[in-house]
Design an enzyme around this catalytic site. Structure first.
Site, PDB file in Angstrom:
ATOM      1  N   SER A  87     -36.730  -1.795 -14.132  1.00  0.00           N
ATOM      2  CA  SER A  87     -36.716  -0.633 -13.239  1.00  0.00           C
ATOM      3  C   SER A  87     -35.296  -0.310 -12.805  1.00  0.00           C
ATOM      4  O   SER A  87     -34.366  -1.080 -13.029  1.00  0.00           O
ATOM      5  CB  SER A  87     -37.555  -0.932 -12.009  1.00  0.00           C
ATOM      6  OG  SER A  87     -36.881  -1.904 -11.235  1.00  0.00           O
ATOM      7  N   LYS A  88     -35.162   0.823 -12.156  1.00  0.00           N
ATOM      8  CA  LYS A  88     -33.873   1.215 -11.618  1.00  0.00           C
ATOM      9  C   LYS A  88     -33.391   0.220 -10.565  1.00  0.00           C
ATOM     10  O   LYS A  88     -32.210  -0.080 -10.456  1.00  0.00           O
ATOM     11  CB  LYS A  88     -33.993   2.598 -11.001  1.00  0.00           C
ATOM     12  CG  LYS A  88     -32.889   3.451 -11.543  1.00  0.00           C
ATOM     13  CD  LYS A  88     -32.956   4.841 -11.207  1.00  0.00           C
ATOM     14  CE  LYS A  88     -31.493   5.260 -11.307  1.00  0.00           C
ATOM     15  NZ  LYS A  88     -31.280   6.611 -11.165  1.00  0.00           N
ATOM     16  N   ARG A  89     -34.373  -0.279  -9.790  1.00  0.00           N
ATOM     17  CA  ARG A  89     -34.028  -1.265  -8.758  1.00  0.00           C
ATOM     18  C   ARG A  89     -33.447  -2.513  -9.413  1.00  0.00           C
ATOM     19  O   ARG A  89     -32.442  -3.057  -8.950  1.00  0.00           O
ATOM     20  CB  ARG A  89     -35.273  -1.646  -7.947  1.00  0.00           C
ATOM     21  CG  ARG A  89     -35.678  -0.643  -6.923  1.00  0.00           C
ATOM     22  CD  ARG A  89     -35.461  -1.114  -5.471  1.00  0.00           C
ATOM     23  NE  ARG A  89     -35.882  -2.462  -5.152  1.00  0.00           N
ATOM     24  CZ  ARG A  89     -37.126  -2.815  -4.823  1.00  0.00           C
ATOM     25  NH1 ARG A  89     -38.099  -1.921  -4.845  1.00  0.00           N
ATOM     26  NH2 ARG A  89     -37.397  -4.044  -4.485  1.00  0.00           N
TER      27      ARG A  89
ATOM     28  N   GLY B 142     -31.956  -2.564 -12.077  1.00  0.00           N
ATOM     29  CA  GLY B 142     -30.642  -2.120 -12.549  1.00  0.00           C
ATOM     30  C   GLY B 142     -29.594  -2.320 -11.484  1.00  0.00           C
ATOM     31  O   GLY B 142     -28.553  -2.937 -11.714  1.00  0.00           O
ATOM     32  N   ALA B 143     -29.886  -1.837 -10.294  1.00  0.00           N
ATOM     33  CA  ALA B 143     -28.911  -1.935  -9.217  1.00  0.00           C
ATOM     34  C   ALA B 143     -28.642  -3.406  -8.896  1.00  0.00           C
ATOM     35  O   ALA B 143     -27.518  -3.817  -8.647  1.00  0.00           O
ATOM     36  CB  ALA B 143     -29.444  -1.213  -7.999  1.00  0.00           C
TER      37      ALA B 143
END
Ligand code: GLU
Length: 531
Positions: free
Chosen positions: A284-286, A288-289
């Site tokens: 997910s993007k989370r 990713g961060a």
């Protein structure tokens, strides 16, 4: 959904592909849309294409697929070049590097696509559609049901719309002559099975009736991805196309466009690469961060969070490690080996050994790769990167020989590049604070006297190396009847300030005579009131 298809088709198809490939130079492409940063999956796609091309003595082409101008992000193309350069995966042909079959930016090729779309219309496998945005909305609202919340423009709908399949020929001609806005759509057959051989999945088949009539040419004359990808793969003589599995559902459209424009046997060999999964399923993007995607910081803010994204580069990964860990996300050579240089990967990679299932990304494992690579790469290769880390802490290194000794001594302790600060700061700044609590417990006059005499002896040691320093240390300890073990901790704290670091005699060797003596003096001064 793909299913197993007719074996006969498969063999003929494969035979044709093999014959064609035997005659042709291998050419692969990475075809990103410049819509944002490059993430793990994208760079892995580049890597697998690159490895295959280089192994086969072929060409690696970078094509910028920027036909969707509404999603264009300024700076994204430059970001792609920088990423590939950092990873050491340079294209042979690209908008920047040039080549014989350019332009390599699809927006600059706009004029050449229309004729192919029209050829498809002439063959009766595509059609003009004049429906306005309002008419399309009306159709979606009218046909919406609970089981079909977003009706598509497909074979069940097309005969109720305003297109060249429904309108009289004269009417279509007039509309076209008057410049009425229109698109060209593919006419997906109703009851056909389209199959192709995927290098990873084998035979995959699709029922064409399940696929909508995708737009091939837009009203502004720009092709969509579905048309442009086929035309360009043909014109750029692409022999193999490895891409993410999110493109698998589009494959039947591409197969049909190939069939009607250039012949299915001319299609590149496809491989749809499995997804990269996060620790809890889809990446997910989370995630990713949290784990440091994309490859390095984008110079634009994340559109949703407004934050600048930190990437693998900023987190302190080495490109060698990054490339290695990416290669292993979904592939291995059948042995236990995990550490591969790019050159080794070029030799050993095989697309058939890419796993079908999604590969799990594990950040701790990624760090393990980096640690191994920091240990593996020569000191010289780390110099510029460690200099940059030190500079961030205000230390400008001028003595390369000194830095090289420091790196050699601490590199095995570092996992990410910023760790070099933690492990080597004391080489550049003498301690101002000491862990006196650790010293105090066993500090006494005899030990103080020992260090005075050791410091004196250091002035005249025959050779400044760890072994000599240790020998002198031990012989003086023996004379003073103190266990050397009891003296090493205070010695370490004198040089470093705390209870950490490599072997203390190695530290002294690197610090050099003058600095070691001065640190012992300074510490003795600090310790004088300890009791
Ligand atoms: N432009 C597509 C993308 O952004 C390329 C897909 C393909 O490789 O065919 O991923």
């Amino acid at each position: 959904m793909p299913c197993m298809a007719d074996k006969r088709f498969s063999l003929t198809n494969q035979y044709a592909i093999i014959l064609r490939l035997m005659a042709k130079k291998v050419r692969v492409r990475f075809a990103p849309s410049p819509t944002g940063g490059l993430h793990l999956g994208g760079v892995r796609t580049v890597l697998y294409n690159y490895l295959f091309a280089k192994q086969q003595g072929g060409d690696f082409i970078l094509r910028i697929e920027d036909t969707d101008q509404s999603r264009y992000v300024p700076g994204a193309e430059e970001y792609i070049y920088q990423t590939l350069e950092w990873c050491g995966l340079q294209p042979d042909e690209s908008p920047k590097h040039g080549g014989n079959v350019g332009p390599y930016r699809q927006s600059e090729r706009k004029e050449l696509y229309r004729k192919y779309a029209e050829q498809l219309v002439e063959k009766g496998v595509a059609y003009y559609a004049f429906d306005t945005a309002g008419e399309l909305d009306e159709m979606r609202i009218r046909l919406r049901t609970e089981t079909n919340p977003t009706p598509q423009y497909d074979h069940t709908v097309r005969m109720q719309m305003r297109n060249s399949l429904v309108l009289a020929k004269d009417e279509v001609d007039t509309l076209l002559q008057n410049g009425t806005p229109h698109v060209i759509r593919i006419k997906m057959p109703e009851g056909e099975t389209v199959s192709f051989t995927d290098a990873i999945r084998g035979e995959v088949s699709f029922e064409t009736a399940t696929v909508d009539d995708k737009v091939l040419l837009k009203a502004d004359g720009m092709p969509t991805y579905h048309l442009a990808v086929v035309v360009d793969d043909h014109l750029m003589e692409i022999t193999h196309a490895f891409r993410g599995e999110e493109w698998l559902p589009s494959a039947p459209v591409h197969v049909l466009v190939w069939r009607h424009l250039f012949g299915e046997e001319a299609m590149p060999q496809w491989a749809h690469l499995p997804l990269i999964l996060g620790p809890s399923g889809k990446l997910s993007k989370r995630d990713g961060a949290k784990y440091g995607f994309p490859v390095f910081a984008m110079n634009w803010n994340d559109s949703k969070t407004g934050e600048l994204t930190e990437g693998f580069k900023e987190k302190g990964f080495l490109p060698e490690a990054f490339v290695n860990l990416l290669a292993m996300l979904g592939w291995n050579d059948g042995t236990e080996q995990e550490l591969f240089s790019l050159e080794e990967l070029v030799q050993r990679f095989s697309i058939e050994k890419v796993h079908r299932g999604g590969a799990k990304f594990d950040y701790d494992k990624a760090k393990w790769f980096n640690h191994e690579w920091i240990k593996k790469v020569p000191v010289e290769a780390l110099m510029p990167q460690v200099k940059a880390v030190l500079a961030e802490h205000g230390v400008q290194v001028t003595d390369d020989a000194y830095l090289s000794n420091v790196i050699a001594l601490v590199k095995d302790r570092c996992t990410l590049l910023p760790d070099f600060w933690e492990h080597s700061a004391f080489f550049f700044k003498a301690p101002v604070e000491y862990d006196t609590i650790a010293v105090k417990a066993k500090w006494n006059e005899e030990k103080k006297a020992f260090f005075h005499s050791y410091n004196k002896a250091l002035y005249s040691v025959s050779s400044w190396d760890a072994a000599t320093l240790e020998t002198v240390f031990k012989s003086l300890a023996e004379t003073a009847a103190i266990k050397p073990g009891e003296l090493q901790l205070p010695f370490r704290i004198m040089l470093v300030g705390g209870k950490f670091g490599p072997t203390v005699f190695n530290i002294a060797e690197v610090l050099g005579k003058k600095e070691t003596i001065s640190r012992i003096d300074a510490a003795l001064n600090q310790f004088k009131d300890l009791r």
